[in-house]
Motif scaffolding. Structure first.
Motif, short mmCIF file in Angstrom:
data_model
loop_
_atom_site.label_atom_id
_atom_site.label_comp_id
_atom_site.label_asym_id
_atom_site.label_seq_id
_atom_site.Cartn_x
_atom_site.Cartn_y
_atom_site.Cartn_z
N ARG A 68 25.57 37.58 44.28
CA ARG A 68 26.17 38.91 44.13
C ARG A 68 27.66 38.82 43.83
NH1 ARG A 68 28.91 42.62 46.81
NH2 ARG A 68 29.02 41.44 48.74
N LEU A 69 28.37 37.99 44.59
CA LEU A 69 29.81 37.87 44.40
C LEU A 69 30.16 37.01 43.19
CD1 LEU A 69 30.88 37.35 48.12
CD2 LEU A 69 31.13 39.43 46.78
N GLY A 70 29.27 36.08 42.88
CA GLY A 70 29.54 35.18 41.75
C GLY A 70 30.32 33.96 42.18
N SER A 71 29.85 32.80 41.77
CA SER A 71 30.56 31.56 42.10
C SER A 71 31.56 31.18 41.02
CB SER A 71 29.55 30.42 42.29
OG SER A 71 28.77 30.26 41.12
N LEU A 143 36.85 41.29 41.76
CA LEU A 143 36.33 40.75 43.02
C LEU A 143 34.87 41.11 43.25
CD1 LEU A 143 39.28 41.39 45.52
CD2 LEU A 143 38.63 39.24 44.42
N ARG A 144 34.34 41.98 42.40
CA ARG A 144 32.99 42.53 42.60
C ARG A 144 32.88 43.10 44.01
NH1 ARG A 144 29.10 37.98 39.68
NH2 ARG A 144 30.08 38.11 37.62
N ALA A 145 33.92 43.85 44.36
CA ALA A 145 34.00 44.42 45.70
C ALA A 145 33.03 45.59 45.83
CB ALA A 145 35.43 44.87 45.99
N ARG A 146 32.78 45.95 47.08
CA ARG A 146 31.93 47.10 47.38
C ARG A 146 32.65 47.99 48.38
NH1 ARG A 146 25.61 45.19 48.09
NH2 ARG A 146 25.25 44.54 45.93
N GLY A 166 41.00 47.14 53.80
CA GLY A 166 39.97 46.13 53.95
C GLY A 166 39.17 46.38 55.21
N ASP A 167 38.04 45.73 55.33
CA ASP A 167 37.14 45.99 56.46
C ASP A 167 37.82 45.71 57.79
OD1 ASP A 167 34.23 46.31 57.47
OD2 ASP A 167 34.86 44.39 58.32
N ASN A 205 34.51 40.87 52.08
CA ASN A 205 34.37 40.07 50.86
C ASN A 205 34.59 38.61 51.22
OD1 ASN A 205 34.95 38.72 48.28
ND2 ASN A 205 34.98 40.79 47.42
N GLU A 206 33.52 37.80 51.16
CA GLU A 206 33.61 36.41 51.60
C GLU A 206 34.44 35.55 50.67
OE1 GLU A 206 29.77 34.79 52.29
OE2 GLU A 206 29.29 36.16 53.92
#
Length: 409
Positions: A68-71, A143-146, A166-167, A205-206
């Protein structure tokens, strides 16, 4: 007068059902002792299944997150010079990195001199480790953030006193929904302290954990009201998946051609994989301990059977006196050890699988129970139990009828 020859006597042969019935004599006569003997193997097998299953579930979760986040995300940030002082990136570094042919997208955050508080009554030095950063509009997509709730910045709100949390920042500030206000300010000369409206809250976001502890404001607002740096503090680069290594190799020279060795380039997904490998190492340690548990369980079975043979010497002597062969006596006790190992193996696999599903459900991971261990786990336990019962079985088989009856008497 001739007499017919005496009949030829053949040794009695035990059918498989007879062997099974004889093997159940010990466990049925001493159920508690048998259960405790199988418990050691059950615990070892449960540990093996649980550890491998939880590790596999974590790996599946990690791969899902990376998908999902992409490497293919690369971060470029200032390095340090020979005096260990930060070497800022040029203002043009984002545009230069974005111009690389294999780069799909480049965005950045910048530092400000401000701090964020839940109210204007909190002392200035109590920042909870939170940072106020400027954010480009393209950062969300890069960042492909949500969003947990609310919405992201746009051209209009980037110029207004609004903030994206941020969370972790939202949690520390006690903000649980957009529409609440927070205080952003500081004692620096170029910082204008005022209330900011929370426009949105991001999910964790990891790949960019620094964003979780940040408050993001529009670039125009940051430079005008919060003395924000015009040079980027961190550049986030999305490269084509097949060209990540090439982009990573030239990112430093592209971002700062005058000092390419003073640019820090990293790939966050590599850190996630390294963390997973560390967990695998710990899993190996736990598996070693599980192997010790299996060994202890085998010793427990052997001990129980040796004691059982001493208590059942009368039974062994009587059977030998009635014609039972040594092999039949040995097989009887091997079947008993086999059944104890099978009981421990099946119980351990079941308990381990339940533990994997419970742990995965608690962490909202996809549950993955290794089929290999489900298949070979009981077989391994049976092998351990049978090997453990080999010596007691041979010892029982070697007992003479008279000696066994004398011991029983």
């Amino acid at each position: 007068m001739t007499h017919p020859p005496p009949p030829v006597l053949h040794p009695a042969r035990l059918r498989p059902t007879d062997l099974l019935r004889l093997g159940l004599v010990g466990p049925r006569a001493r159920p508690l002792r048998s259960v405790l003997s199988a418990l050691g193997i059950a615990l070892g097998m449960a540990a093996v299944v649980a550890v491998t299953g939880i590790s596999a579930s974590n790996q599946a979760h990690l791969l899902d997150r990376l998908d999902r986040l992409g490497s293919n995300l690369i971060t470029v940030s200032p390095g340090t010079d020979v005096n260990q002082q930060p070497m800022p990136l040029p203002k043009e570094s984002v545009a230069m990195l974005g111009a690389i042919a294999s780069v799909q997208q480049a965005s950045a955050t910048g530092d400000t001199k401000a701090a964020i508080y839940s109210t204007d009554l909190i002392p200035a030095n109590q920042t909870n480790g939170l940072s106020v950063r400027s954010a480009r509009l393209s950062l969300f997509d890069a960042l492909r953030a949500r969003l947990h709730s609310g919405r992201w910045l746009d051209r209009g709100t980037a110029k207004l006193p609004v903030v994206i949390l941020g969370d972790s920042a939202a949690h520390l500030l006690g903000v649980d929904a957009p529409g609440q206000k927070v205080w952003i300010g500081g004692k620096h000369q170029g910082v204008h302290s005022e209330w900011y409206l929370v426009l949105g809250i991001l999910q964790p976001n990891e790949l960019a954990p620094e964003i979780d502890n940040s408050a993001l404001v529009g670039e125009a607002q940051a430079t005008a009201r919060l003395d924000g740096d015009r040079a980027p503090s961190t550049v986030y680069v999305r490269a084509r998946p097949e060209n990540v290594a090439e982009v990573q190799a030239i990112a430093g020279a592209t971002a700062n051609p005058a000092a390419p060795n003073m640019v820090a380039v990293s790939r966050p997904s590599d850190l996630l994989k390294a963390r997973a490998e560390t967990k695998d190492t710990l899993s190996g340690l736990v598996l070693s301990l599980a192997g010790v548990s299996l060994l202890v369980g085998g010793v427990g079975i052997a001990n129980t059977m040796v004691v059982g043979i001493m208590e059942r010497s009368g039974e062994i002597g009587l059977r030998r006196a009635l014609g039972a062969r040594q092999g039949q006596i040995a097989i009887q006790f091997l079947v008993e050890a086999f059944l104890l190992g099978l009981l421990g193996g099946l119980t351990g696999v079941t308990v381990g699988a339940v533990a994997v599903y419970a742990y995965a459900a608690a962490h909202t991971w996809p549950a993955t129970v290794p089929v290999v261990w489900v298949a070979i786990g009981p077989a391994t336990a049976v092998a351990v139990g049978t090997i453990a019962g080999l010596y007691p079985a041979l010892r029982a088989a070697r007992m003479s009828p008279t000696g066994a009856l004398r011991t029983a008497a």
